[in-house]
Write a protein that holds these residues in place. Structure first.
Motif, mmCIF file in Angstrom:
data_model
loop_
_atom_site.group_PDB
_atom_site.id
_atom_site.type_symbol
_atom_site.label_atom_id
_atom_site.label_comp_id
_atom_site.label_asym_id
_atom_site.label_seq_id
_atom_site.Cartn_x
_atom_site.Cartn_y
_atom_site.Cartn_z
ATOM 1 N N LEU A 245 0.709 -1.061 0.249
ATOM 2 C CA LEU A 245 0.236 -0.310 -0.286
ATOM 3 C C LEU A 245 1.011 1.942 -0.014
ATOM 4 C CD1 LEU A 245 -3.324 1.086 0.313
ATOM 5 C CD2 LEU A 245 -3.153 0.584 2.643
ATOM 6 N N SER A 246 1.878 1.090 0.473
ATOM 7 C CA SER A 246 2.808 2.659 0.534
ATOM 8 C C SER A 246 3.391 2.701 -0.295
ATOM 9 C CB SER A 246 3.624 2.614 2.288
ATOM 10 O OG SER A 246 4.944 1.432 1.717
ATOM 11 N N VAL A 247 3.912 1.975 -1.667
ATOM 12 C CA VAL A 247 4.820 2.349 -2.171
ATOM 13 C C VAL A 247 3.693 1.987 -3.915
ATOM 14 C CG1 VAL A 247 6.489 1.580 -1.400
ATOM 15 C CG2 VAL A 247 5.614 -0.633 -2.144
ATOM 16 N N ALA A 248 3.137 1.757 -3.623
ATOM 17 C CA ALA A 248 2.069 1.056 -4.745
ATOM 18 C C ALA A 248 1.522 2.985 -5.304
ATOM 19 C CB ALA A 248 0.195 0.860 -4.869
ATOM 20 N N TRP A 249 1.910 2.808 -7.027
ATOM 21 C CA TRP A 249 1.663 3.842 -7.431
ATOM 22 C C TRP A 249 0.100 4.351 -7.772
ATOM 23 C CZ3 TRP A 249 3.249 9.019 -7.703
ATOM 24 C CH2 TRP A 249 3.175 9.593 -9.123
#
Length: 241
Positions: free
Chosen positions: A21-25
């Motif tokens: 969730l933190s790195v998905a663009w």
């Protein structure tokens, strides 16, 4: 798929979900029959809620404003894509079910179910654990680190295969770094018609990039002391011929 290698600690489902969730663009959002896709439009609160910045003419915003209690049910979908070009680059998919509500001009999503699907299959993350979890400390740097390893240090990747069981390297045509987290490095072993993943654990968790550098040096030192896998020796001999 299905190569195995003994390994120790690994991130739990809640931590993996928070890392994705933190790195998905980008993400896809479905609510009240409306499906929209966004890039760079979401942020994550400390407790795992998702804030979506959508245009004023968004069908999702209209659905939230018109729904009973202004909270339509919604589904958010995210994909975790390997930064290094490999076969089947999607490492995991994350689905969040929950409720959307207007919030200061944005939409705020509150998850009620979290499902993470990786190569080993789907797992439902505990909601309390998901809310309390934090992304892996290397998640933000992973793409840069793996790309650098693959592009600038292919010799190091090859050396690390000495830590892989020979049977896992049978008929291998290519080995590439697939993932890294504070607990270890995962290699993708590609064959002509199949592939498998092998995890190389660190001797201790790495909480930042300097610690990761030390853990990688330790793995390479282990590899230097190991013999070259026969499978790769045969491949080199065939290639030289």
């Amino acid at each position: 798929m299905g190569d195995t290698q003994d390994w120790t600690a690994a991130p739990g489902a809640a931590e993996r979900a928070r890392s994705v969730l933190s790195v998905a663009w980008s993400c896809a959002v479905t609510a009240d029959g409306v499906r929209e896709e966004y890039a760079g439009a979401h942020t994550v609160t400390e407790d795992g809620r998702v804030r979506l910045t959508v245009p004023d003419d968004s069908g999702l915003l209209a659905a939230a404003l018109c729904a009973p209690r202004q909270e339509p049910s919604a589904l958010l979908e995210f994909a975790d894509v390997a930064p290094v070009p490999v076969r089947h680059r999607i490492r995991a998919r994350l689905w969040l079910s929950g409720w959307l509500a207007p919030s200061d001009g944005d939409l705020l999503f509150r998850p009620t179910r979290v499902v993470l699907r990786e190569a080993s299959g789907p797992v439902v993350a505990d909601l309390d654990e998901f809310a309390a979890a934090r992304p892996d400390p290397l998640a933000g740097a992973e793409s840069r680190l793996l790309t650098h390893l693959a592009d600038a240090h292919p010799d190091a990747v090859e050396r690390l295969t000495r830590l892989v069981r020979p049977e896992s390297l049978h008929a291998a045509t290519r080995v590439a770094p697939l993932a890294v987290d504070r607990h270890g490095l995962t290699l993708r072993i590609e064959r002509t018609r199949a592939h498998g993943d092998v995890r190389l654990p660190f001797h201790a968790p790495a909480d930042d990039v300097p610690q990761l550098t030390e853990r990688m040096h330790a793995l390479l030192a282990q590899a230097a002391a190991a013999s070259c896998p026969r499978a790769l020796q045969r491949q080199r001999a065939d290639g030289d011929g």
